[in-house]
Design a protein around this motif. Structure first.
Motif, PDB file in Angstrom:
ATOM      1  N   ARG A  71       0.832  -1.213   0.000  1.00  0.00           N
ATOM      2  CA  ARG A  71       0.000   0.000   0.000  1.00  0.00           C
ATOM      3  C   ARG A  71       0.864   1.260   0.000  1.00  0.00           C
ATOM      4  O   ARG A  71       0.577   2.223  -0.720  1.00  0.00           O
ATOM      5  CB  ARG A  71      -0.910   0.021   1.237  1.00  0.00           C
ATOM      6  N   ARG A  77      -3.794  12.575  -2.731  1.00  0.00           N
ATOM      7  CA  ARG A  77      -4.310  11.230  -2.488  1.00  0.00           C
ATOM      8  C   ARG A  77      -3.183  10.280  -2.055  1.00  0.00           C
ATOM      9  O   ARG A  77      -3.382   9.426  -1.183  1.00  0.00           O
ATOM     10  CB  ARG A  77      -5.000  10.695  -3.736  1.00  0.00           C
ATOM     11  N   GLU A 107      -2.456  10.985   1.552  1.00  0.00           N
ATOM     12  CA  GLU A 107      -3.546  10.460   2.379  1.00  0.00           C
ATOM     13  C   GLU A 107      -3.440   8.942   2.530  1.00  0.00           C
ATOM     14  O   GLU A 107      -3.670   8.396   3.610  1.00  0.00           O
ATOM     15  CB  GLU A 107      -4.901  10.849   1.784  1.00  0.00           C
ATOM     16  N   GLU A 108      -3.088   8.270   1.445  1.00  0.00           N
ATOM     17  CA  GLU A 108      -2.903   6.823   1.504  1.00  0.00           C
ATOM     18  C   GLU A 108      -1.729   6.467   2.413  1.00  0.00           C
ATOM     19  O   GLU A 108      -1.810   5.535   3.223  1.00  0.00           O
ATOM     20  CB  GLU A 108      -2.681   6.235   0.105  1.00  0.00           C
ATOM     21  N   GLU A 163      -0.662   8.202   4.902  1.00  0.00           N
ATOM     22  CA  GLU A 163      -1.127   8.441   6.274  1.00  0.00           C
ATOM     23  C   GLU A 163      -1.960   7.262   6.770  1.00  0.00           C
ATOM     24  O   GLU A 163      -1.830   6.828   7.920  1.00  0.00           O
ATOM     25  CB  GLU A 163      -1.960   9.718   6.338  1.00  0.00           C
ATOM     26  N   GLY A 164      -2.801   6.722   5.903  1.00  0.00           N
ATOM     27  CA  GLY A 164      -3.603   5.553   6.272  1.00  0.00           C
ATOM     28  C   GLY A 164      -2.745   4.340   6.593  1.00  0.00           C
ATOM     29  O   GLY A 164      -3.026   3.602   7.543  1.00  0.00           O
ATOM     30  N   VAL A 165      -1.707   4.144   5.817  1.00  0.00           N
ATOM     31  CA  VAL A 165      -0.784   3.023   6.063  1.00  0.00           C
ATOM     32  C   VAL A 165      -0.095   3.209   7.403  1.00  0.00           C
ATOM     33  O   VAL A 165      -0.005   2.281   8.216  1.00  0.00           O
ATOM     34  CB  VAL A 165       0.253   2.897   4.919  1.00  0.00           C
ATOM     35  N   SER A 224      -1.136   4.965   9.989  1.00  0.00           N
ATOM     36  CA  SER A 224      -2.126   4.777  11.055  1.00  0.00           C
ATOM     37  C   SER A 224      -2.410   3.300  11.301  1.00  0.00           C
ATOM     38  O   SER A 224      -2.512   2.853  12.444  1.00  0.00           O
ATOM     39  CB  SER A 224      -3.424   5.496  10.716  1.00  0.00           C
ATOM     40  N   ALA A 225      -2.548   2.537  10.220  1.00  0.00           N
ATOM     41  CA  ALA A 225      -2.809   1.104  10.352  1.00  0.00           C
ATOM     42  C   ALA A 225      -1.648   0.400  11.054  1.00  0.00           C
ATOM     43  O   ALA A 225      -1.862  -0.454  11.924  1.00  0.00           O
ATOM     44  CB  ALA A 225      -3.061   0.479   8.982  1.00  0.00           C
ATOM     45  N   THR A 274      -1.631   1.431  14.786  1.00  0.00           N
ATOM     46  CA  THR A 274      -2.741   0.787  15.485  1.00  0.00           C
ATOM     47  C   THR A 274      -2.438  -0.678  15.755  1.00  0.00           C
ATOM     48  O   THR A 274      -2.642  -1.182  16.868  1.00  0.00           O
ATOM     49  CB  THR A 274      -4.047   0.922  14.675  1.00  0.00           C
TER      50      THR A 274
END
Length: 140
Positions: A66, A80, A83-84, A86-88, A90-91, A94
């Motif tokens: 990703r 985008r 943002e992707e 950042e999502g990686v 965060s995942a 977490t």
């Protein structure tokens, strides 16, 4: 004439040509390991909850893919892509946080809440696991 220690230790039947020089032996290469991988080997009998990986290989592979897609699409759509990424991030955070919390719970139940005093061996293993996990975190 100088004393040649290496030649003196060889059995008399072994003959080498005088012009052959022996290259120094280097230790075998140590395979690279991910910073979150355990330091102990898989056959270590004392492996406990502190020794497993914080992020399993399949999870790391997925997040790596990703993140690479985000990097590859940056030129087409920078916002985008970020943002992707950042999502990686965060995942990953977490998952690592959840794993560490679960490890902490497992360690606590191993030595806390048992009679008044836990066995010394249980305490030794708990201390060792706390130390290994904390040292791995500090090396990040």
């Amino acid at each position: 004439m100088l004393y040649d220690k290496e030649r003196a230790q060889q059995p008399p039947t072994e003959k080498r040509p005088p012009t052959t020089s022996r290259a120094p032996q280097s230790p075998p290469p140590v395979p690279a390991r991910h910073p979150l991988e355990p330091v102990t080997g898989p056959a270590d009998p004392d492996r406990g909850p502190g020794s497993a990986q914080l992020l399993p290989q399949d999870g790391r592979d997925e997040l790596t893919a990703r993140l690479q897609r985000a990097v590859n699409t940056f030129l087409d759509d920078p916002r985008r892509a970020v943002e992707e990424a950042e999502g990686v991030f965060s995942a990953a955070v977490t998952h690592v946080t959840d794993t560490l919390a679960e490890r902490g719970r497992a360690l606590r139940t191993g030595w806390k809440g048992r009679d008044t005093e836990a066995e010394t061996e249980e305490l030794r293993l708990a201390l060792r696991q706390y130390r290994e996990i904390t040292e791995r975190l500090l090396r990040m």
